[in-house]
Design a protein around this motif. Structure first.
Motif, short mmCIF file in Angstrom:
data_model
loop_
_atom_site.label_atom_id
_atom_site.label_comp_id
_atom_site.label_asym_id
_atom_site.label_seq_id
_atom_site.Cartn_x
_atom_site.Cartn_y
_atom_site.Cartn_z
N THR A 20 0.68 -1.40 -0.03
CA THR A 20 -0.15 -0.10 -0.12
C THR A 20 0.85 1.17 0.00
O THR A 20 0.45 2.25 -0.86
CB THR A 20 -0.95 -0.12 1.18
OG1 THR A 20 -1.80 -1.20 1.19
CG2 THR A 20 -1.77 1.33 1.14
N ASP A 24 0.66 3.98 -3.02
CA ASP A 24 0.38 5.46 -2.63
C ASP A 24 1.60 6.46 -3.07
O ASP A 24 1.36 7.61 -3.67
CB ASP A 24 -0.02 5.63 -1.01
CG ASP A 24 -0.66 7.06 -0.97
OD1 ASP A 24 -1.99 6.77 -1.15
OD2 ASP A 24 -0.04 7.83 -0.47
N ARG A 54 -11.93 2.47 6.23
CA ARG A 54 -11.02 3.42 5.87
C ARG A 54 -9.98 3.07 4.94
O ARG A 54 -9.53 3.63 4.03
CB ARG A 54 -10.15 4.01 7.20
CG ARG A 54 -11.03 4.73 8.04
CD ARG A 54 -11.43 6.11 7.59
NE ARG A 54 -10.25 6.88 7.39
CZ ARG A 54 -9.56 7.82 8.00
NH1 ARG A 54 -10.17 7.82 9.44
NH2 ARG A 54 -8.79 8.57 7.80
N THR A 55 -9.63 1.74 5.13
CA THR A 55 -8.48 0.96 4.22
C THR A 55 -9.27 0.90 2.71
O THR A 55 -8.61 1.29 1.67
CB THR A 55 -8.24 -0.40 4.59
OG1 THR A 55 -7.55 -0.08 5.92
CG2 THR A 55 -7.28 -1.21 3.43
N GLN A 58 -9.03 4.24 0.96
CA GLN A 58 -7.86 4.26 0.03
C GLN A 58 -7.66 3.41 -0.79
O GLN A 58 -7.16 3.84 -2.08
CB GLN A 58 -6.73 4.03 1.28
CG GLN A 58 -6.65 5.12 2.32
CD GLN A 58 -6.84 6.64 2.03
OE1 GLN A 58 -6.03 7.02 1.08
NE2 GLN A 58 -7.36 7.54 2.77
N ARG A 61 -9.24 4.98 -3.88
CA ARG A 61 -8.24 6.15 -4.33
C ARG A 61 -7.34 5.57 -5.27
O ARG A 61 -6.85 6.29 -6.29
CB ARG A 61 -7.86 7.12 -3.29
CG ARG A 61 -6.97 8.06 -3.84
CD ARG A 61 -6.59 9.14 -2.73
NE ARG A 61 -5.98 8.20 -1.61
CZ ARG A 61 -4.50 8.15 -1.70
NH1 ARG A 61 -3.91 8.46 -2.98
NH2 ARG A 61 -3.80 7.45 -0.82
N ILE A 332 -0.32 5.14 4.60
CA ILE A 332 -0.90 6.44 4.15
C ILE A 332 -0.64 7.81 4.42
O ILE A 332 -0.41 8.76 3.93
CB ILE A 332 -2.61 6.31 4.07
CG1 ILE A 332 -3.27 4.97 3.16
CG2 ILE A 332 -3.25 7.40 3.61
CD1 ILE A 332 -2.80 5.12 1.70
N TYR A 468 -14.25 12.33 -1.43
CA TYR A 468 -13.03 11.96 -1.41
C TYR A 468 -12.60 11.71 -2.76
O TYR A 468 -11.19 11.77 -3.05
CB TYR A 468 -12.85 10.60 -0.51
CG TYR A 468 -13.36 10.64 0.83
CD1 TYR A 468 -13.16 11.96 1.64
CD2 TYR A 468 -13.93 9.62 1.40
CE1 TYR A 468 -13.52 11.91 2.95
CE2 TYR A 468 -14.35 9.73 2.76
CZ TYR A 468 -14.28 10.85 3.61
OH TYR A 468 -14.67 10.81 4.91
N ASP A 524 -5.10 12.66 3.17
CA ASP A 524 -5.57 11.39 4.00
C ASP A 524 -6.68 11.67 4.48
O ASP A 524 -7.10 10.66 5.63
CB ASP A 524 -4.32 11.17 4.93
CG ASP A 524 -4.15 12.21 5.95
OD1 ASP A 524 -4.77 13.33 5.87
OD2 ASP A 524 -3.40 11.87 6.99
N GLN A 525 -7.26 12.65 4.21
CA GLN A 525 -8.75 13.04 4.82
C GLN A 525 -9.05 13.31 6.08
O GLN A 525 -10.25 13.90 6.53
CB GLN A 525 -9.86 11.59 4.53
CG GLN A 525 -9.72 11.02 3.14
CD GLN A 525 -10.33 9.45 3.14
OE1 GLN A 525 -10.59 8.99 4.19
NE2 GLN A 525 -10.39 8.92 1.99
#
Length: 555
Positions: A20, A24, A54-55, A58, A61, A332, A468, A524-525
């Motif tokens: 991940t 990213d 939450r994962t 991401q 995205r 992230i 997002y 990252d929100q």
């Protein structure tokens, strides 16, 4: 001959956290080398069974959310958690969780109301990791070095130089990078080399875990299928996870405090008591996956150009599925900070935010997990001897146990608080001075907020996109009033090269937490700043956002 490799960031470890982080970073224009001791596509251990919301946000995205959601259990297989006297025994209670076919449309139940474009997904790591690996390996700018062991590294003003060994050929490799990220698990060599220590509780519980093949088992389980089965009886308490379409299963035998070794209990006997089958039932042991539940957090997450993430930085009992998912949150957070520095707009001190933000969060989450583990250990020791008794008395006992089990466990399997409630505080890059405190949260509950450090509450834009989906690569300024003048902030940001995407919000019903005309969000929100007008000193805010104002000097 020594092979030389260069990259912006060297990642040690190609598990879900390392992969991940690589995805990213690559999405932000950063070149990456990944050193992994396993062969390409070598199957991972059967460990994590859950990808948190939450994962999944991401992964959305990064372009892999749908691939992940299309894998795992069959589309119509319930993701319920059921409590029984044995897997094949009498049902005590059930926590309903939508199957992946209904994940976006189901609205009833404790796990169906998630305020997110990407709800959680139940999938075992043996299916998840190959998806992440294939996606990452195909990305330009990513160099994947399988069967490569990093043996040592040194640091200087320009970055990190690592010595590595090709485990198949014996060839030596030198990898030069600006930064190194240790995503190499609980026994992390990177953590040991930088002198960081894991601190906390070394043993909370031991779990005798066995991955089995038993294709005939599904036909023996009464009632509606489930993803997770809890076995509650006075002989043996345990947990069983459905891994695929009914061929393989993961059985956890939770050892008692007076059973200090993994072989303290006969494995075959325990499996049969948990499942509720006799000696004539046949199953095959695929692998033994024994593990120790801990609560350990590294005393530091960084040494100059070297960072720790995932199990290298923290280990705890994986209640609520927050082992791997917390590691991905590390990745992230670290990624956008490293990219800020590498891409030139972040000050060197922006990297201080990683430890300042992530270390306190791991302390919070690990405490939640440890407290729940203690309650579960107590509950297993209090199983009535007559829970399987026939008749009215037995039914009453089972009803009581079912209610207790539901209340205790619904929060960990429907853990909205851990997904959406956690917040960063004490960070050098959050404009939190003079702000109210973020609202408290629990494992299962939270209050949406735009206090700096909190997750920006999700909503759908008028054009149908997720909020997002419209975020920029660095900062995004949500403008709820078109008359609010953002030009002074944008001009100040432009002088430092700090990217700010302006999003004029046209939406119907907004979360009540959006009370300000301007809300500045990070990629990252998490909210970085909010107000009804740009501050009188916009240049000062920009300096804070890019990490150029030390926390000690913030008024």
């Amino acid at each position: 001959m020594t092979q030389e490799i260069q990259a912006d960031v060297l990642i040690v470890g190609a598990g879900p956290v390392g992969l991940t982080l690589a995805m990213d970073l690559q999405s932000r224009g950063v070149t990456v080398a990944i050193a992994e001791i396993r062969r390409y596509a070598e199957p991972p251990n059967v460990k994590c069974n859950h990808v948190a919301a939450r994962t999944m946000e991401q992964f959305r995205r990064l372009g892999v959310a749908q691939k992940v959601r299309d894998a795992g259990l069959p589309p119509s297989h319930p993701n319920d958690v059921v409590f029984r006297t044995a897997v094949t025994g009498q049902e005590l209670t059930r926590i309903p969780i939508p199957c992946r076919r209904d994940r976006y449309t189901e609205t009833e139940g404790p796990d169906a109301w998630w305020p997110t474009p990407e709800p959680p997904h139940r999938i075992n790591q043996i299916f998840l990791e190959p998806i992440l690996l294939e996606h990452t390996a195909a990305l330009p700018g990513v160099t994947l070095l399988n069967r490569t062991q990093v043996t040592a590294f040194t640091q200087d003003g320009a970055g990190v130089q690592a010595s590595a060994l090709d485990l198949d050929t014996g060839q030596e490799r030198v990898i030069r990078a600006r930064y190194l990220a240790g995503c190499d698990g609980g026994s992390s060599t990177v953590r040991k080399q930088i002198g960081a220590r894991l601190e906390g509780t070394a043993v909370i519980q031991r779990v005798q875990s066995t991955y089995i093949r038993a294709p005939q088992l599904a036909a023996l389980i009464p009632g509606k299928p489930a993803w997770c089965y809890y076995s509650v009886n006075p002989r043996r308490c345990g947990t069983m996870f459905t891994i695929d379409d009914g061929q393989t299963w993961l059985v956890h035998n939770h050892l008692n405090p007076d059973e200090p070794e993994f072989d303290s209990v006969d494995r075959d006997w325990a499996i049969r008591q948990i499942i509720g089958v006799g000696p004539d039932f046949h199953y095959e042991v695929i692998s033994k996956e024994d593990w120790v539940g801990r609560r350990l957090v590294a005393n530091r997450f960084r040494d100059r150009n070297v960072f720790l993430a995932g199990d290298a930085a923290h280990l705890w009992v994986p209640y609520a599925g927050y082992g791997m998912n917390a590691g991905i949150a590390d990745a992230i957070n670290l990624s956008w900070l490293l990219a800020a520095r590498i891409n030139g707009w972040g000050d060197a001190a922006i990297l201080d935010a990683y430890e300042a933000e992530r270390q306190p969060i791991t302390e919070q989450v690990s405490q939640f997990a440890m407290e729940h583990a203690a309650k579960m250990i107590k509950a297993r020791r209090a199983v009535p001897a007559n829970i399987e008794q026939a008749g009215a008395e037995g039914e009453a006992i089972r009803a009581d146990m079912g209610r207790e089990a539901y209340q205790l466990n619904v929060q960990q399997f429907c853990c909205a608080g851990l997904n959406f409630g956690y917040y960063y505080s004490g960070s050098p890059i959050l404009a939190s001075q003079g702000e109210e405190q973020p609202p408290p949260y629990s494992m299962g509950g939270f209050t949406e907020s735009t206090v700096p450090g909190c997750r920006a509450p999700h909503f759908w834009l008028a054009d149908g996109r997720s909020l997002y989906d419209a975020f920029g690569p660095a900062y995004t300024l949500l403008r709820f009033d078109p008359a609010a003048d953002a030009d002074p902030l944008l001009a100040a940001a432009a002088t430092k090269g700090l990217p700010i995407t302006v999003l004029d919000v046209h939406a119907g019903k907004l979360p009540a937490a959006y009370r300000h005309k301007l809300v500045l969000c990070r990629s990252d929100q998490h909210v970085a700043w909010r107000g009804d007008a740009v501050p009188a000193d916009p240049a000062g805010l920009v300096e804070l956002l890019r990490g150029a104002i030390p926390l000690s000097s913030q008024a």
